[in-house]
Design an enzyme around this catalytic site. Structure first.
Site: not given
Length: 481
Positions: A251, A285
């Site tokens: 990720e 993020c």
């Protein structure tokens, strides 16, 4: 709240001091004062943890899913009951407002709840055979030892989102938390210890990120690496894992666009954009990095957004009503300055903020900032931003703005604000992102898949997809007479 020194690691069910006695200082980012020291583990210690996980794997993987489920559920209960104390620890080492810290802990516990349920659902498959003398089965089996490397911005939820499905699947784990935020990881491991986790199933190593990570990469015993962090580090892990053909769940970075169409509910959209951008001080993020607003509502939208941003309270996460804590470190602060200098130098106008916060704390605080007159060549429109700056750019055409939104190597999350169902579906399908929020900026939940495409990573976390990352599908072909 903390001992002067916690220079210990957790290997094979025991808390141990590192032989050389060296420690790594952990700082409160709001005050820059040292909190404590943690163990400075390296390759030797990591290898010891890997061997412990390898030894524990047969016993843990052979338990029934229901047996593993009971331990995960107990850990969920313990974490939920202790959420306030754990939230205080998180805020102390990470800086986010206490309300956010406690909320993160509760969200982290929810991943343990979800995967305590999924542990009993590792379904296989019976394949109808085209040959009368053949029967075919697909059996899901755990990958093996997992190396889990987690970031500092969500130091609790990123751990349970990884180790929850790994443990549910029957894998054992070596956990390496971010050096900035190891204390949350220590407390989570203690919770699993109290929940009755067998020795060696979870192991914790703190210390030098590169040395620990390289030990995981070089080990044949580590069959899968799960990592959340920068795209640059993710590419390095991909290159170095080739030697042993490790599985990877990555990720990585994001550069999320938010597109506000002319039919959007402006009051609702400004509140959601604010919540997206300034959660954790922009250090997420999936937060809004690029804001595209239709030209017909741009002035009204920007004025309303600016008014709401101006009311955000900055300070220590423990102060009542604070919504923006500090940036994590000096490097993060320098990136804010570089993005702002570049944008202003290329013609951006500072509508609000644009300077360090001059408060009574020593940490790296920055005023929430709104910029207009944005051009595509600015760094802030091309690099992932982990800061409280929001650039507002106008658009007139749906096709054009979706092309701009997609014009990046990143593909983690994107957001649309519209009251038109047809447009919502059409734009969601055209956006090249692993996650799309329509009038929703909080897409990360335990029951749904989370992950990006392009250079934002591979694999999914959350939902039943999250456990599939930690399973291998074994095909069994049986000939019968």
């Amino acid at each position: 709240m903390f001992e002067k020194s916690t220079k210990i690691i957790f290997i094979d069910g025991k808390w141990k001091e590192v032989d050389d006695g060296k420690g790594v200082a952990v700082y409160n980012p709001a005050t820059l004062e040292p909190i404590t020291e943690v163990a400075d583990g390296g390759s030797r210690v990591t290898e010891e943890a890997i061997q412990a996980a390898s030894k524990a794997f047969p016993g843990w993987s052979e338990l029934t899913g229901r047996e593993r489920s009971r331990i995960l559920y107990k850990a969920y209960e313990l974490m939920s009951e202790d959420a306030e104390r754990l939230g205080e620890i998180l805020t102390t080492e990470q800086g986010k407002p206490l309300k956010e810290g406690i909320g993160e802990v509760k969200g982290a516990a929810n991943f343990l709840l979800w995967y305590s349920e999924e542990a009993s659902r590792g379904y296989g498959e019976w394949i109808p055979s085209s040959i009368k003398s053949k029967r075919m089965l697909v059996i899901p089996q755990p990958v093996g030892v997992v190396g889990a490397i987690t970031p500092w911005n969500f130091p609790s939820s990123m751990i349970t989102r990884k180790i929850g499905p790994a443990l549910a699947a029957g894998c054992t784990v070596v956990l390496k938390p971010a050096p900035e935020t190891p204390l949350s990881a220590i407390e989570i491991v203690k919770i699993f210890e109290r929940a009755g986790m067998p020795e060696g199933v979870i192991n914790l190593v703190t210390g030098d990120a590169q040395e620990i990570g390289n030990a995981m990469l070089k080990s044949k015993e580590v069959r899968l690496l799960t990592f959340t962090g920068s795209t640059a580090v993710g590419k390095y892990l991909m290159q170095e894992s080739a030697e042993h053909v490790k599985k990877l769940s990555l990720e990585l970075g994001g550069h999320a666009p938010s597109v506000v169409f002319e039919d959007a509910d402006i009051d609702k959209a400004t509140s959601l954009v604010l919540a997206s951008k300034f959660r954790n001080n922009g250090q997420t993020c999936i937060c809004t990095n690029r804001l595209y607003v239709h030209e017909s509502i741009a002035d009204q939208f920007t004025a309303m957004l600016t008014e709401k941003v101006s009311q955000l309270k900055i300070g220590s996460g423990f102060e009542e009503g604070v919504e923006l804590g500090p940036l994590i470190n000096e490097q993060a602060s320098e990136k804010v300055h570089s993005h702002l200098r570049d944008a202003v130098g290329k013609g951006a106008q500072v509508v609000l903020g644009g300077a360090e916060w001059e408060g009574n704390l020593e940490g790296y605080f920055y005023k929430p900032t709104v910029l207009t007159d944005i051009s595509d060549d600015m760094l802030i429109m091309n690099e992932e931003t982990f800061d409280p700056i929001i650039p507002v750019q106008t658009f007139s055409d749906e096709t054009e703005v979706l092309q701009k939104a997609n014009d990046t190597d990143y593909g983690l999350a994107a957001y649309i604000f519209t009251e038109n169902t047809n447009r919502a579906i059409r734009a969601s399908e055209k956006l090249e992102y692993g996650i799309v929020g329509v009038n929703d900026v909080f897409p990360a939940v335990a029951e749904a898949p989370f992950g990006g495409i392009k250079q934002s990573g591979n694999g999914k976390e959350g939902g039943h997809y999250g456990m599939e990352e930690f399973l291998e599908m074994k095909f069994v072909s049986i000939g019968i007479g």
